[in-house]
Structures are given as structure tokens and as C-alpha cells.
Design a protein around this motif. Structure first.
Motif, PDB file in Angstrom:
ATOM      1  N   CYS A 174       3.522   1.423   2.858  1.00 35.06           N
ATOM      2  CA  CYS A 174       4.698   0.256   3.128  1.00 35.06           C
ATOM      3  C   CYS A 174       5.950   1.076   3.103  1.00 35.06           C
ATOM      4  O   CYS A 174       6.127   1.737   2.135  1.00 35.06           O
ATOM      5  CB  CYS A 174       4.438  -0.740   1.806  1.00 35.06           C
TER       6      CYS A 174
ATOM      7  N   CYS B  10       0.872  -1.148  -0.010  1.00 29.73           N
ATOM      8  CA  CYS B  10      -0.042   0.169  -0.117  1.00 29.73           C
ATOM      9  C   CYS B  10       0.871   1.375  -0.198  1.00 29.73           C
ATOM     10  O   CYS B  10       2.215   1.136  -0.021  1.00 29.73           O
ATOM     11  CB  CYS B  10      -0.991  -0.112   1.134  1.00 29.73           C
TER      12      CYS B  10
ATOM     13  N   HIS C 158      -4.820  -6.244   3.910  1.00 33.39           N
ATOM     14  CA  HIS C 158      -3.849  -5.197   4.283  1.00 33.39           C
ATOM     15  C   HIS C 158      -4.351  -3.729   3.801  1.00 33.39           C
ATOM     16  O   HIS C 158      -4.156  -2.907   4.726  1.00 33.39           O
ATOM     17  CB  HIS C 158      -2.627  -5.357   3.037  1.00 33.39           C
TER      18      HIS C 158
ATOM     19  N   HIS D 252       5.776  -3.265   6.921  1.00 29.54           N
ATOM     20  CA  HIS D 252       5.485  -2.387   7.883  1.00 29.54           C
ATOM     21  C   HIS D 252       5.974  -2.793   9.197  1.00 29.54           C
ATOM     22  O   HIS D 252       6.209  -3.729   9.580  1.00 29.54           O
ATOM     23  CB  HIS D 252       3.779  -2.494   7.967  1.00 29.54           C
TER      24      HIS D 252
END
Ligand SMILES: [Zn+2]
Length: 401
Positions: free
Chosen positions: A111, A108, A325, A125
Motif C-alpha cells: 500500500c 498490505c 485485498h 493503491h
């Protein structure tokens, strides 16, 4: 939103990835139109996973942070914090970074990324965790996390150091009343973090490796250090614990260096072989009476890895679950709810006699959660009281003959 937040939380609290699916069956199949989502969790409906994902993704995890303090207040009211008080009344708060997501594909906007051998990009993460720990028992209490953002820098040290300073600025003043002593590994024993701890009226005991603090090594080389020796029996083996310390050494080579106190613990077996050696810096006074307790507190830092990260990752907390996520905050929201569930379990074990009995009857935490999972999948309980009286055999479920 309350239903959606509670739905995601329930999966972690019940330690059951399929909790919501079971409750849908209970609601629709049994014909009474209700499930434990209504009776135990005060939800009005059961949102579907897609809806939960879509609605939680834009939510800032900070919205959930007040819940940590409410749980901590409950812990104090029930007297449960007493077991955590160390060194004459301090709370030990261990700071440490951990990764909670890693993938070659899923990612994403938030990240962090790194290039693996072979040129492949890996997404991850991480967050800076703050956890109340104590030597002598295995319970830990999670405090609000500080998420590490990609712009924090590329070095692990840089990321964790910035996250730690943000955490201290955001939460340190609120916890100052607990007279905290912050614990951390060698990444933390640098002047900017030590100064950030002192700025919020905290104390510190941070690991201090000789290789990263050459000036302190120069100070302690060639002088007679204060020392204290103890013999400790562990089972049939005898170990000799040697503590050495010196007060008022500069933390770094600069005119504005903070003066700190340095201590070392060396453990040798009966043959005289050194089996453990570690050194720490602290702002607390060091003397023959407290040096052993200071070193024990400094060593309790590892509990954040064993009793917190390891439990969250391997003991049923289903960190990622099937909510996935997200594109914005979903991963961070889920890890926050997970930390809250973990905290609630510890508070429940300290504050609720019935909970403690139910865990004792089940034998292990793992078996306790498996009973909780199974019984709530099959039976509609009117309240937590009835659920826990059932789990502790104070009432029994009987069907008409
Ligand atoms: Zn991401």
C-alpha cells in the motif's frame, strides 16, 4: 492454479459478484454435478473464495500480461483495430494514473500511504493505465497496467512519471509496430517521459500547460503564430475553433532540451466567449492540414477517464469484490483480471456477431450483463454458442409440458 485464476476472472467477466456461489448451487442442487464453470470456463472444480484469495495473493500480476497481447492480436485479426487508427494509421495510447483502492484500515505491504487532515493515515493503491483510445467512438482497449509502488516517491507527479517510464521500457518496444502516439496530461509533457517515448519509437501528444512550461510561453509571446480557423456546428449552436501552432520550441531551459512542436486549440461560442482552451506539445509535424486532427487526438486523452476508469469503477466490474485485498499481490492481481475482462468484452463486441446481437437485443450493456448473470445462474449451458443463441432467441429454452 488454472481453476483458481479462471474462478476469479469469471466474477469480472460475468459481472456477477455471486457467480461462483450460483454455480455451486447449480452443481449441487440440480443433481447433475456440473455447472457453467465446467462447461463454459473449462474449470475442473469450483474453488472457494478463501482458497482463491490464498492462492492468488503471492502471484505476480505480470503472469497475466501476455493475455492482453493475445486479445489485441484477435482485435487486429477481426479488423476491429481499424476503427482505432488515427492520424494516418497511428494507434493512440493514453497514459494516466488512477487509484483502485483506498482505505483507512485495510492495508498490505504494498500500500502507498498518505496522512489525511487530522493525522489519520489513509492507505491506497494506484496504477498507471495504458489504454488505446480514439476520438469519435467510445470503445477503449486496456493494455497491461504498471503498478505504482510506495518507493516511487511521495509526489503524484514523481510516481506517475516513474511508472510511465517503466511501462514504456517494458511494453513500448512490443507496441512499436502499431506506430503509437502516446497521450497524457501535463504531468507527461516533461523531457524524461518525452525522451522515453522517442526511445521506443513512439510519438507523443501531451497536454502542455502554460504554467508548467514558462519557456515555451516566452517563445510564443509576441510573435505571429501560424493559425487555422474553423466554424463547427453542434446542434443549433455555432462554435469557432482557432488552432495556433509553432514548430521547434525547446521543451525545457537546458542545453540538451528536446525540440518539440506546440499547438493550441481555443473554442469560442457565437458571443465570442472562450469556452475551451488547451495546448499540447508533440514530436509530430504540425501544419494547417493536420492541426485539427492532432488537437482532437490530444483531447481524446480524457476518454481514459470517462470510458475506462469510470466504467471499471461504476459499471459493474466490482473492482474489489469479496476476494479482498490480500497481503501481497491480491489487489493487483484482481485489478489485472478486471482489466482483462473489460478488454475481452470490447474485443467480443468487435469480433463476435452473436455477442453484438445479444447486447443490441438487451438494449444496454447493463441489461445485457444482467441477463447473462441471471440466465447462467439458472441454466446449465453446454457451450458459449448455445448460451448466445439463447440470448439472441435463435433457440429457445422449453420445458416439457
Ligand atoms: Zn495494499
Amino acid at each position: 492454479m488454472a481453476d483458481i485464476g479462471m474462478a476469479a476472472f469469471s466474477v469480472f467477466f460475468m459481472q456477477s459478484p455471486s457467480f461462483l456461489a450460483h454455480q455451486r448451487h447449480l452443481q449441487d442442487g440440480a443433481g447433475h454435478g456440473r455447472s457453467n464453470c465446467q462447461t463454459l470456463l473449462e474449470m475442473t472444480g469450483i474453488p472457494c473464495d478463501n482458497h482463491i484469495r490464498a492462492m492468488l495473493d503471492p502471484v505476480a500480476p505480470q503472469h497475466f500480461f501476455p493475455v492482453f497481447d493475445a486479445a489485441l492480436a484477435t482485435m487486429e485479426e477481426c479488423g476491429g483495430l481499424a476503427a482505432f487508427r488515427q492520424l494516418g494509421g497511428h494507434l493512440l495510447i493514453a497514459l494516466d494514473g488512477t487509484e483502485y483502492f483506498r482505505s483507512d484500515e485495510v492495508h498490505c505491504a504494498h500500500c502507498s500511504r498518505r496522512t489525511r487532515a487530522g493525522g489519520k493515515t489513509e492507505y491506497f493503491h494506484s496504477f498507471l493505465s495504458a489504454t488505446v483510445v480514439a476520438p469519435g467512438h467510445n470503445r477503449v482497449l486496456s493494455l497491461p497496467p504498471e503498478f505504482v509502488a510506495p518507493h516511487d516517491g511521495s509526489e503524484k507527479q514523481d510516481c506517475e512519471s516513474r511508472a510511465a517510464r517503466r511501462w514504456l521500457a517494458a511494453h513500448g518496444p512490443r507496441y512499436a509496430g502499431f506506430d503509437p502516439v502516446y497521450l497524457g496530461d501535463d504531468l507527461f509533457s516533461r523531457q524524461p517521459i518525452c525522451a522515453a517515448v522517442r526511445a521506443v519509437d513512439g510519438h507523443f501528444i501531451f497536454v502542455c500547460k502554460p504554467s508548467s512550461h514558462p519557456l515555451i510561453q516566452q517563445y510564443i509571446t509576441g510573435i505571429e503564430l501560424a493559425a487555422h480557423r474553423q466554424t463547427v456546428k453542434r446542434g443549433k449552436q455555432r462554435f469557432s475553433y482557432t488552432y495556433r501552432w509553432i514548430e521547434a520550441v525547446p521543451l525545457r531551459d537546458s542545453d540538451d532540451a528536446m525540440m518539440v512542436n506546440w499547438l493550441e486549440l481555443e473554442i469560442a461560442n457565437a458571443k465570442g466567449e472562450v469556452t475551451y482552451r488547451n495546448s499540447f506539445v508533440t514530436d509530430l509535424p504540425v501544419n494547417a492540414d493536420n492541426v485539427a486532427a492532432l488537437a482532437a487526438a490530444g483531447r481524446a486523452r480524457w476518454k481514459i477517464e470517462n470510458e475506462s476508469f469510470n466504467v471499471l469503477k461504476t459499471k459493474g466490474y466490482n473492482l474489489e469484490h469479496n476476494f479482498g485485498h490480500g497481503q501481497h499481490n491480491l489487489a493487483a492481481v484482481l485489478v489485472t483480471l478486471n482489466l482483462i475482462a473489460f478488454l475481452f468484452h470490447t474485443v467480443a463486441e468487435s469480433a463476435e456477431g452473436l455477442w453484438r446481437q445479444a447486447v443490441a437485443i438487451a438494449g444496454t450493456r447493463g441489461r445485457f450483463f444482467s441477463k447473462l448473470r441471471e440466465i447462467t445462474a439458472l441454466v446449465l449451458f453446454p457451450s458459449w454458442q448455445v448460451l448466445f443463441e439463447t440470448l439472441t432467441f435463435k433457440i429457445s429454452l422449453t420445458l416439457p409440458p
